[in-house]
Motif scaffolding. Structure first.
Motif, PDB file in Angstrom:
ATOM      1  N   ASN A 161       0.848  -1.175  -0.028  1.00  0.00           N
ATOM      2  CA  ASN A 161      -0.065   0.024   0.070  1.00  0.00           C
ATOM      3  C   ASN A 161       0.890   1.225  -0.019  1.00  0.00           C
ATOM      4  N   TYR A 162       1.640   1.299  -1.192  1.00  0.00           N
ATOM      5  CA  TYR A 162       2.557   2.502  -1.174  1.00  0.00           C
ATOM      6  C   TYR A 162       2.056   3.644  -1.663  1.00  0.00           C
ATOM      7  N   TYR A 163       1.377   4.476  -0.951  1.00  0.00           N
ATOM      8  CA  TYR A 163       0.817   5.637  -1.076  1.00  0.00           C
ATOM      9  C   TYR A 163       0.908   6.650   0.038  1.00  0.00           C
ATOM     10  N   TRP A 164       1.112   7.999  -0.351  1.00  0.00           N
ATOM     11  CA  TRP A 164       1.388   9.036   0.626  1.00  0.00           C
ATOM     12  C   TRP A 164      -0.200   9.189   1.054  1.00  0.00           C
ATOM     13  N   ASN A 165      -1.341   9.131   0.380  1.00  0.00           N
ATOM     14  CA  ASN A 165      -2.400   9.334   0.947  1.00  0.00           C
ATOM     15  C   ASN A 165      -2.908   8.033   1.934  1.00  0.00           C
ATOM     16  N   VAL A 166      -3.119   8.387   3.095  1.00  0.00           N
ATOM     17  CA  VAL A 166      -3.342   7.385   4.125  1.00  0.00           C
ATOM     18  C   VAL A 166      -5.017   7.058   3.984  1.00  0.00           C
ATOM     19  N   SER A 167      -5.885   8.026   4.435  1.00  0.00           N
ATOM     20  CA  SER A 167      -7.260   7.678   4.632  1.00  0.00           C
ATOM     21  C   SER A 167      -7.886   7.918   3.130  1.00  0.00           C
ATOM     22  N   LEU A 168      -9.094   7.565   2.933  1.00  0.00           N
ATOM     23  CA  LEU A 168     -10.088   7.944   1.917  1.00  0.00           C
ATOM     24  C   LEU A 168     -10.068   9.220   2.093  1.00  0.00           C
ATOM     25  N   ASP A 169     -10.127  10.175   3.092  1.00  0.00           N
ATOM     26  CA  ASP A 169     -10.662  11.546   3.137  1.00  0.00           C
ATOM     27  C   ASP A 169      -9.019  12.168   2.441  1.00  0.00           C
ATOM     28  N   ASP A 170      -7.935  11.777   2.951  1.00  0.00           N
ATOM     29  CA  ASP A 170      -6.553  12.344   2.154  1.00  0.00           C
ATOM     30  C   ASP A 170      -6.836  12.121   0.559  1.00  0.00           C
ATOM     31  N   TYR A 171      -7.230  10.904   0.187  1.00  0.00           N
ATOM     32  CA  TYR A 171      -7.191  10.579  -1.129  1.00  0.00           C
ATOM     33  C   TYR A 171      -8.306  11.653  -2.014  1.00  0.00           C
ATOM     34  N   TYR A 172      -9.476  11.840  -1.268  1.00  0.00           N
ATOM     35  CA  TYR A 172     -10.378  12.684  -2.003  1.00  0.00           C
ATOM     36  C   TYR A 172     -10.075  14.307  -1.754  1.00  0.00           C
ATOM     37  N   LYS A 173      -8.881  14.455  -1.030  1.00  0.00           N
ATOM     38  CA  LYS A 173      -8.628  15.757  -0.947  1.00  0.00           C
ATOM     39  C   LYS A 173      -7.067  15.818  -2.106  1.00  0.00           C
ATOM     40  N   SER A 174      -6.878  15.103  -2.552  1.00  0.00           N
ATOM     41  CA  SER A 174      -5.651  14.969  -3.694  1.00  0.00           C
ATOM     42  C   SER A 174      -6.204  14.972  -4.898  1.00  0.00           C
ATOM     43  N   SER A 175      -5.572  14.875  -5.909  1.00  0.00           N
ATOM     44  CA  SER A 175      -6.073  14.696  -7.420  1.00  0.00           C
ATOM     45  C   SER A 175      -6.562  13.259  -7.735  1.00  0.00           C
ATOM     46  N   THR A 192      -6.632   6.136 -11.048  1.00  0.00           N
ATOM     47  CA  THR A 192      -7.371   6.514 -10.352  1.00  0.00           C
ATOM     48  C   THR A 192      -8.056   5.627  -9.416  1.00  0.00           C
ATOM     49  N   GLY A 193      -8.742   5.872  -8.358  1.00  0.00           N
ATOM     50  CA  GLY A 193      -9.533   4.956  -7.665  1.00  0.00           C
ATOM     51  C   GLY A 193      -9.144   5.071  -6.109  1.00  0.00           C
ATOM     52  N   GLU A 194     -10.233   4.522  -5.361  1.00  0.00           N
ATOM     53  CA  GLU A 194     -10.093   4.745  -3.926  1.00  0.00           C
ATOM     54  C   GLU A 194      -9.042   3.477  -3.276  1.00  0.00           C
ATOM     55  N   TYR A 195      -8.762   2.472  -3.962  1.00  0.00           N
ATOM     56  CA  TYR A 195      -7.659   1.691  -3.913  1.00  0.00           C
ATOM     57  C   TYR A 195      -6.353   2.286  -3.561  1.00  0.00           C
ATOM     58  N   LEU A 196      -6.353   3.684  -4.269  1.00  0.00           N
ATOM     59  CA  LEU A 196      -5.008   4.207  -4.339  1.00  0.00           C
ATOM     60  C   LEU A 196      -4.583   4.883  -3.113  1.00  0.00           C
ATOM     61  N   CYS A 197      -5.048   4.567  -1.897  1.00  0.00           N
ATOM     62  CA  CYS A 197      -4.592   5.123  -0.677  1.00  0.00           C
ATOM     63  C   CYS A 197      -4.593   3.826   0.341  1.00  0.00           C
ATOM     64  N   VAL A 198      -4.051   4.143   1.486  1.00  0.00           N
ATOM     65  CA  VAL A 198      -3.682   2.874   2.302  1.00  0.00           C
ATOM     66  C   VAL A 198      -5.078   2.373   2.860  1.00  0.00           C
ATOM     67  N   GLU A 199      -6.040   3.388   3.412  1.00  0.00           N
ATOM     68  CA  GLU A 199      -7.217   2.554   3.830  1.00  0.00           C
ATOM     69  C   GLU A 199      -8.076   1.844   2.663  1.00  0.00           C
ATOM     70  N   GLY A 200      -8.217   2.492   1.578  1.00  0.00           N
ATOM     71  CA  GLY A 200      -8.591   1.912   0.385  1.00  0.00           C
ATOM     72  C   GLY A 200      -8.123   0.665   0.073  1.00  0.00           C
ATOM     73  N   GLY A 201      -6.805   0.579  -0.104  1.00  0.00           N
ATOM     74  CA  GLY A 201      -6.075  -0.408  -0.358  1.00  0.00           C
ATOM     75  C   GLY A 201      -6.012  -1.681   0.259  1.00  0.00           C
ATOM     76  N   CYS A 202      -6.145  -1.341   1.836  1.00  0.00           N
ATOM     77  CA  CYS A 202      -6.272  -2.543   2.724  1.00  0.00           C
ATOM     78  C   CYS A 202      -7.859  -3.109   2.549  1.00  0.00           C
ATOM     79  N   LYS A 203      -8.795  -2.204   2.502  1.00  0.00           N
ATOM     80  CA  LYS A 203     -10.252  -2.697   2.356  1.00  0.00           C
ATOM     81  C   LYS A 203     -10.501  -3.507   1.040  1.00  0.00           C
ATOM     82  N   TYR A 204      -9.941  -2.955  -0.015  1.00  0.00           N
ATOM     83  CA  TYR A 204     -10.050  -3.488  -1.271  1.00  0.00           C
ATOM     84  C   TYR A 204      -9.308  -4.954  -1.341  1.00  0.00           C
ATOM     85  N   SER A 205      -8.134  -5.176  -0.701  1.00  0.00           N
ATOM     86  CA  SER A 205      -7.342  -6.310  -0.567  1.00  0.00           C
ATOM     87  C   SER A 205      -8.122  -7.447   0.254  1.00  0.00           C
TER      88      SER A 205
END
Length: 865
Positions: A757-771, A784-797
């Motif tokens: 889960n190699y992303y600067w954005n940790v939470s889904l909130d972080d992700y949606y505040k980014s591009s 693009t997609g919610e899985y591209l943050c730590v929280e989203g990546g874990c849940k999707y996995s």
């Protein structure tokens, strides 16, 4: 003879007494140290917000027990809300019998809190709003029903001087602190309360202040101020200040002739009242704690007439609003328990500097900025102005509704950087069920012991990055010990890196003895690690970079020599088919995973390791194709045609073709067999994994098979790996997956799995505040997609794996360089939302000296288990 026995007896007795005294002294010292470590933690119970909830004893029992378990030491029970009504029987103040349809309970509210709190070992302090006596949203309270003359007169930009009860955007109808009638009234309430509840531990006075810079401009205040300065004002309120419009069309107070003296006088008024209140309540009960709450924003808190600093601190040296006499009215020395509102969403100084926000605090007339306005910076500044007087750093829970993963961090920062914690308010925790976040923060801040965790905490030990460091047995033991101390449970020891070389004498692979002109001393590297791990009951895996066989940067690896015939062939845009060793800029060079000879070579190495070393498991990294461009060798064409059952007419165009588009870039255009090609490559990796598992288990059934992959499943088909469960039908969700693709999911073959889960954005909130745009290591294009943050990546996995194998979410430490807070947040999120965490790599923990940060994050995450 008897004399000698007697002397011997005395000696033994003296030594025994000394031993008892020594043990007692040591015990006392240890107890003292324990007490020093323990910091007060205050939970606030607002009167209005919790009126319906706490109108029966069972609720009080439940929530007091809950905060006690979480490490809180004090309950702050609000008994005089802003209406001026009280939650007990008073001879002076009206009792609040209902609020928003809820009825008061038929029991002694505060008395029950005291009784139950003391049974649990909690201190109970009563909070009262002092200079407030009405609620403007409901036209309710003492200044509405009984004493309108007590209401503060405020100087507004558009309406002039009006009663505060007409300012409907202000919810609190504040009173005038110089009104002696009101001051005597509120002091009677305070002393009555202290007398009525002798077992009460303390008072926590709130809103002992003016409403804001606009208050109070009554005739009474003018008269008192003129007496203070010894002369009459010619223009009022203009001699104090005048509202002016700035370039942003906002009003600001333009200072008049007596502005600074006015500020000084108002502050003296509040400090004099505090001294008077302390004296009167202490006269009733000398043991009562005299406490107060204020906002933490000292640079602008002069606007409400409060100097909560020490009288040893001179603000005149730092601020243009303070006269030389202002410091005389610092009241910190009057306070026994002080809570202040570090009500900021930026936690660290570095975060504050990066975000560079303008902060508009509740009592401010203008926006503020600077290091005061984050939790860490506020605590640092407060220590400086309080001169050793203690303060409890406060948090406003509802500020973190949109980003609850930051709540533990702000709790921990307050506990570490201030003298304690105040949480406002329990209602916000209940409404959003944020108990786990509170628990995590209490653990991270050291107020609560972490629970025993069952989740894996994996530390990766890269071969090349740590080559010199791990060339000495004592260094190995030292770092394994460090890992154990911070809570690591699994080690992944990289023994075959991307050069294809191994860190032990092998019959098959080249041994790596030298790296960057350093020769490793001759010792049993692997067994030294295994023995060190076993000493702490740590699991240890051997990691192999499977199909990587050369590093192009340093031109090293067998792919250049004896394995050259096995190298992959890539279909490179604008260049066509190129062997790996001829591709410029390609860092890691891959063999062709489809070749049986390559697979057998890798399996031989794995079997050799399992036979010769007692690893708990084998971890496979880069058990994949290089990228979507690979492998287009003649051998791959033959094998694919056999899989397909027909010959290809055009190769590689029947798979896909690189075509220039109108903008001059290159597009990948699918050919007639593109999707079957994707399926076939996944079958190659799947069948290899099956063979590896059989090879391992035939030698040691207890040796685990582990795999690392990237977490970005929607594009991971590009490297030929389907790491999902076979029960997940990929074809239903992705156009690139054939109906048969799901048959090659490898999850059921694995005993252990970790992904990146190699992303600067940790939470889904972080992700949606980014591009939202991100390009992973193996991707051919941005995703693009919610899985591209730590929280989203874990849940999707977890969704993709369907419980077939636990997943430990991995993080790349270097992603969070210079931001320890975001790093801790990522560790916690992986542990919260997956079955463990994998830290890549120990070298970054060492370089950043983030051992404490990692331990704090691991410990606090146990709250989520």
């Amino acid at each position: 003879m008897e004399y000698k026995k007697y002397i011997g007896f005395l000696i033994i007795l003296v030594l025994s007494i000394q031993g008892i005294q020594s043990r007692t002294l040591i015990s006392t010292i240890n107890d003292s140290k324990q007490e020093e470590k323990s910091k007060p933690a205050l939970m606030w119970f607002d009167a209005e917000a919790n009126f319906g909830r706490f109108n029966n004893p069972d609720s009080i029992d439940f929530y007091l027990a809950k905060i006690k378990v979480l490490g809180f030491t004090h309950a702050i029970v609000d008994v005089r809300p802003i209406t001026g009504e009280v939650l007990y029987e008073s001879a002076y103040a009206p009792r609040m019998k209902e609020w928003k349809g809820a009825k008061a309970g038929s029991f002694d509210y505060l008395g029950y809190f005291i009784k139950k709190g003391h049974e649990l070992g909690l201190e109970i302090h009563a909070s009262l709003n002092v200079f407030c006596a009405g609620h403007n949203y409901f036209d309710r309270g003492v200044v509405y029903n009984n004493h309108p003359e007590w209401a503060s007169m405020v100087y507004t930009p558009d309406k002039g001087i009006i009663p505060i009860t007409q300012e409907k955007h202000k919810y609190g109808a504040m009173t005038n602190p110089v009104n002696e009638e009101y001051c005597a009234y509120i002091l009677r309430i305070l002393t009555e309360l202290v007398a009525k509840y002798p077992d009460l531990d303390g008072l926590m006075l709130d809103r002992v202040r003016y409403d804001g810079i606009s208050a109070d401009f009554s005739h009474l205040s003018r008269q008192k101020f003129e007496e203070y300065i010894g002369e009459k004002l010619k223009r009022f309120p203009e001699d104090i200040f005048e509202w002016k419009l700035d370039t942003n069309k906002r009003y600001h107070p333009a200072r008049g002739k007596y502005f600074l003296k006015w500020i000084e006088w108002r502050t003296k008024t509040i400090t004099d009242f505090m001294a008077r209140a302390r004296k009167e309540v202490k006269a009733v009960n000398k043991n009562i704690s005299f406490g107060t709450y204020t906002g933490a924003w000292y640079p602008s808190y002069y606007e409400v007439g409060v100097n909560f600093a020490s009288n040893q601190y001179d603000p005149n040296k730092d601020f243009d609003w303070a006269t030389p006499a202002y410091k005389n009215y610092g009241y910190a020395e009057l306070i026994d328990l002080y809570a202040t509102g570090n009500y900021y969403t930026d936690v660290t100084i570095s975060e504050s500097l990066r975000n560079n926000k303008s902060i508009w605090n509740e009592t401010d007339s203008q926006a503020q900025s600077g290091t005061w306005y984050c939790v860490e910076g506020s605590c640092q500044h407060l220590h400086q102005i309080l001169k050793g007087n203690k303060f409890m750093g406060g948090i406003l829970v509802d500020q973190f509704y949109d980003n609850p993963s930051k709540l533990p961090e702000t709790i921990a920062m307050n506990l570490k950087k201030s003298d304690g914690l105040m949480v406002f308010d329990i209602v916000h925790i209940i409404q959003k069920n944020l108990w786990k976040e509170i628990e995590a923060g209490m653990i991270a801040g050291g107020a609560l012991q972490p629970k025993k965790s069952s989740k894996a905490k994996v530390m990766w030990l890269d071969c090349s990055a740590n080559f010199i460091r791990f060339s000495y047995p004592d260094s190995i033991r030292y770092y394994v010990d460090k890992c154990h101390e911070i809570g690591i449970t699994h080690l992944v020891l990289d023994i075959k890196d991307n050069t294809g070389e191994v860190l032990y004498p092998s019959k098959y692979a080249t041994q790596k003895r030298n790296w960057k002109n350093f020769d490793r001393p001759n010792f049993d590297f692997i067994n030294t690690f295994i023995e060190a791990a076993r000493a702490h009951d740590l699991k240890i895996f051997a990691n192999l970079n499977v199909f990587a066989d050369g590093q192009n940067i340093v031109k090293r690896g067998d792919i250049y020599t004896k394995h050259k015939k096995w190298q992959g062939v890539n279909y490179v845009p604008r260049k066509g088919l190129l062997p790996m060793t001829e591709i410029e800029g390609k860092a890691t060079l891959f063999l062709n995973p489809a070749l049986k000879a390559v697979q057998q070579y890798e399996i031989n190495i794995i079997k050799e390791i399992v036979k010769n070393y007692s690893f708990d498991g084998i971890m496979l990294d880069r058990a994949r194709y290089d990228c979507i461009d690979a492998d287009f060798s003649p051998e791959s064409r033959k094998m694919f045609e056999k899989y397909l059952g027909k010959k290809l007419n055009k190769y590689p165009e029947d798979i896909y073709e690189w075509r220039p588009n109108a903008s001059g870039e290159i597009d990948r255009v699918a050919g007639p067999y593109y999707f079957q090609w994707i399926e076939w490559r996944a079958s190659i990796i799947y069948n290899f994994m099956k063979d590896v598992r059989q090879a391992i288990k035939s030698i040691n059934p207890d040796c685990m098979l582990g795999v690392y992959t990237g977490a970005w499943y929607p594009s991971y088909f590009e490297v030929g790996v389907n790491w999902a469960s076979r029960t997940y039908d990929v074809h239903q969700d992705f156009h690139w997956a054939t109906p048969n693709y799901k048959n090659y999911g490898i999850a059921e073959l694995l005993d252990f799995y970790t992904n990146g889960n190699y992303y600067w954005n940790v939470s889904l909130d972080d992700y949606y505040k980014s591009s939202g745009r991100h390009k992973n290591e193996t991707d051919s294009q941005v995703s693009t997609g919610e899985y591209l943050c730590v929280e989203g990546g874990c849940k999707y996995s977890k969704y993709l794996l369907k419980g077939a194998v636990p997943v430990s979410g991995g993080l790349y430490v270097e992603d969070y360089k210079n931001d320890a807070g975001q790093f801790r947040k990522a560790v916690r999120m992986n542990l919260k939302e997956s079955d463990g965490v994998m830290i890549f790599d120990i070298v970054h923990i060492i370089r950043n000296n983030w051992w404490n940060e990692l331990k704090e994050a691991i410990d606090s995450a146990t709250a989520y288990e």
